[in-house]
Design a protein around this motif. Structure first.
Motif, PDB file in Angstrom:
ATOM      1  N   VAL A  57       0.836  -1.200   0.000  1.00  0.00           N
ATOM      2  CA  VAL A  57       0.000   0.000   0.000  1.00  0.00           C
ATOM      3  C   VAL A  57       0.872   1.251   0.000  1.00  0.00           C
ATOM      4  CG1 VAL A  57      -1.641   1.353   1.363  1.00  0.00           C
ATOM      5  CG2 VAL A  57      -1.993  -1.106   1.064  1.00  0.00           C
ATOM      6  N   ALA A  58       1.904   1.256   0.814  1.00  0.00           N
ATOM      7  CA  ALA A  58       2.786   2.423   0.876  1.00  0.00           C
ATOM      8  C   ALA A  58       3.492   2.651  -0.461  1.00  0.00           C
ATOM      9  CB  ALA A  58       3.810   2.237   1.989  1.00  0.00           C
ATOM     10  N   ARG A  59       3.979   1.577  -1.083  1.00  0.00           N
ATOM     11  CA  ARG A  59       4.670   1.710  -2.367  1.00  0.00           C
ATOM     12  C   ARG A  59       3.718   2.205  -3.456  1.00  0.00           C
ATOM     13  NH1 ARG A  59       7.778  -3.858  -3.342  1.00  0.00           N
ATOM     14  NH2 ARG A  59       8.308  -2.805  -5.318  1.00  0.00           N
ATOM     15  N   ALA A  60       2.493   1.673  -3.472  1.00  0.00           N
ATOM     16  CA  ALA A  60       1.518   2.105  -4.476  1.00  0.00           C
ATOM     17  C   ALA A  60       1.165   3.579  -4.293  1.00  0.00           C
ATOM     18  CB  ALA A  60       0.263   1.241  -4.386  1.00  0.00           C
ATOM     19  N   ALA A  61       0.961   3.984  -3.047  1.00  0.00           N
ATOM     20  CA  ALA A  61       0.613   5.378  -2.776  1.00  0.00           C
ATOM     21  C   ALA A  61       1.747   6.322  -3.173  1.00  0.00           C
ATOM     22  CB  ALA A  61       0.264   5.554  -1.303  1.00  0.00           C
ATOM     23  N   ARG A  62       2.983   5.911  -2.942  1.00  0.00           N
ATOM     24  CA  ARG A  62       4.121   6.747  -3.349  1.00  0.00           C
ATOM     25  C   ARG A  62       4.182   6.865  -4.868  1.00  0.00           C
ATOM     26  NH1 ARG A  62       7.029   3.909   0.671  1.00  0.00           N
ATOM     27  NH2 ARG A  62       7.982   2.589  -0.935  1.00  0.00           N
ATOM     28  N   GLU A  63       4.015   5.753  -5.550  1.00  0.00           N
ATOM     29  CA  GLU A  63       4.123   5.774  -7.009  1.00  0.00           C
ATOM     30  C   GLU A  63       2.998   6.578  -7.649  1.00  0.00           C
ATOM     31  OE1 GLU A  63       4.160   2.711 -10.829  1.00  0.00           O
ATOM     32  OE2 GLU A  63       4.839   2.035  -8.861  1.00  0.00           O
ATOM     33  N   LEU A  64       1.800   6.451  -7.098  1.00  0.00           N
ATOM     34  CA  LEU A  64       0.633   7.106  -7.695  1.00  0.00           C
ATOM     35  C   LEU A  64       0.397   8.513  -7.168  1.00  0.00           C
ATOM     36  CD1 LEU A  64      -1.839   4.072  -7.565  1.00  0.00           C
ATOM     37  CD2 LEU A  64      -0.596   4.916  -9.572  1.00  0.00           C
ATOM     38  N   GLY A  65       1.086   8.864  -6.103  1.00  0.00           N
ATOM     39  CA  GLY A  65       0.840  10.160  -5.475  1.00  0.00           C
ATOM     40  C   GLY A  65      -0.422  10.170  -4.644  1.00  0.00           C
ATOM     41  N   GLY A  66      -0.813   9.003  -4.157  1.00  0.00           N
ATOM     42  CA  GLY A  66      -2.025   8.861  -3.353  1.00  0.00           C
ATOM     43  C   GLY A  66      -2.870   7.717  -3.875  1.00  0.00           C
ATOM     44  N   LEU A  67      -4.005   7.479  -3.216  1.00  0.00           N
ATOM     45  CA  LEU A  67      -4.916   6.407  -3.628  1.00  0.00           C
ATOM     46  C   LEU A  67      -6.345   6.941  -3.668  1.00  0.00           C
ATOM     47  CD1 LEU A  67      -3.662   3.351  -1.502  1.00  0.00           C
ATOM     48  CD2 LEU A  67      -3.329   3.705  -3.962  1.00  0.00           C
ATOM     49  N   VAL A 104      -4.798  -5.096   3.621  1.00  0.00           N
ATOM     50  CA  VAL A 104      -4.678  -4.004   2.655  1.00  0.00           C
ATOM     51  C   VAL A 104      -5.575  -2.840   3.057  1.00  0.00           C
ATOM     52  CG1 VAL A 104      -5.190  -3.333   0.272  1.00  0.00           C
ATOM     53  CG2 VAL A 104      -3.906  -5.428   0.728  1.00  0.00           C
ATOM     54  N   CYS A 105      -6.805  -3.142   3.445  1.00  0.00           N
ATOM     55  CA  CYS A 105      -7.720  -2.067   3.856  1.00  0.00           C
ATOM     56  C   CYS A 105      -7.198  -1.344   5.091  1.00  0.00           C
ATOM     57  CB  CYS A 105      -9.115  -2.631   4.126  1.00  0.00           C
ATOM     58  SG  CYS A 105     -10.019  -3.098   2.636  1.00  0.00           S
ATOM     59  N   ARG A 106      -6.702  -2.088   6.042  1.00  0.00           N
ATOM     60  CA  ARG A 106      -6.187  -1.459   7.268  1.00  0.00           C
ATOM     61  C   ARG A 106      -5.069  -0.476   6.952  1.00  0.00           C
ATOM     62  NH1 ARG A 106      -3.924  -5.321  11.937  1.00  0.00           N
ATOM     63  NH2 ARG A 106      -2.209  -5.518  10.429  1.00  0.00           N
ATOM     64  N   ALA A 107      -4.216  -0.847   5.997  1.00  0.00           N
ATOM     65  CA  ALA A 107      -3.127   0.049   5.615  1.00  0.00           C
ATOM     66  C   ALA A 107      -3.607   1.200   4.738  1.00  0.00           C
ATOM     67  CB  ALA A 107      -2.045  -0.746   4.882  1.00  0.00           C
ATOM     68  N   ALA A 108      -4.623   0.954   3.899  1.00  0.00           N
ATOM     69  CA  ALA A 108      -5.051   1.969   2.933  1.00  0.00           C
ATOM     70  C   ALA A 108      -6.023   2.983   3.510  1.00  0.00           C
ATOM     71  CB  ALA A 108      -5.682   1.288   1.721  1.00  0.00           C
TER      72      ALA A 108
END
Length: 236
Positions: A57-67, A104-108
């Protein structure tokens, strides 16, 4: 409108159709590599581990600039009756569909804001029993319970949580002897994807499980078991 999407379980036929329906940018994650151009990037990871899920989740948020959207489409379906289902089969089914969804939900959730959405891919097996899939059915039923719980708790923050429940997905015509589908065929991956993107956009829908099953879940078994009713149903 471009949405920043994390798709867990992206390498299946349904997962790929979902990624293509959203369009970029989508970060996918799964147990095996996937080089499909629908993904901005694809992470090979097992999100049934809480630490791994948090990292993904952290890597995806960094790459996308958020979720903006999280799609939970991971699943494993061991086929065995309950009395021969092994510990490994049980844990793999719950881990893929339920543990990964929760972690995943807990982290997102802390990263999601007003107007964001979580969409889970459940199954008609969560509420229609079929032989040989006790672990899968239990995992999907638990996933639907989690959807309702999160929808209630995080609705005040503007986060919507829903699920789709596909029937058989393949697209082929169901043989006459097995025609439990009022539409006369099984589904296609892109039809599930269309329902997922609809729920991602449906701004006043939360806590629902939307069957994507060609009408399977509305049909009484008698309609296709009793010969007289079968004849009435299939007559021109």
């Amino acid at each position: 409108m471009s949405r920043r999407v994390l798709l867990v379980g992206g390498s299946s036929d349904i997962g790929l159709a979902i990624a293509r329906a959203f369009g970029p940018p989508v970060v996918g994650v799964g147990l095996t590599p996937c080089a499909d151009p629908a993904f901005a990037s694809y992470l090979v990871a097992d999100c049934s581990s809480s630490d791994v899920a948090s990292d993904v989740v952290a890597r995806a948020a960094r790459e996308l600039g958020g979720l903006d959207v999280v799609v939970l489409a991971a699943a494993i379906m061991p086929v065995a009756p309950a009395h021969t289902t092994s510990d490994t089969q049980w844990r793999s089914a719950l881990g893929a569909a339920l543990d990964s969804a929760f972690f995943v939900c807990r982290a997102a959730l802390p990263l999601l804001g007003e107007g964001s959405a979580i969409v889970a891919v459940s199954s008609v097996n969560a509420f229609l029993a079929a032989p040989g899939v006790p672990a899968y059915a239990a995992a999907k039923a638990g996933l639907e319970g989690l959807v309702r719980q999160l929808a209630l708790e995080y609705g005040p923050r503007g986060i919507r949580v829903n699920a789709v429940a596909p029937g058989l997905i393949g697209g082929e015509t169901v043989p006459d002897s097995a025609a439990g589908y009022p539409l006369g065929r099984t589904g296609r991956p892109e039809e599930v994807a269309a329902a997922v993107t609809f729920l991602a956009d449906a701004s006043f829908v939360t806590g629902v499980v939307l069957p994507v099953d060609g009408g399977l879940s509305i049909a009484s078994p008698a309609a296709f078991v009793r010969p007289d009713l079968r004849a009435r149903w299939l007559q021109d």
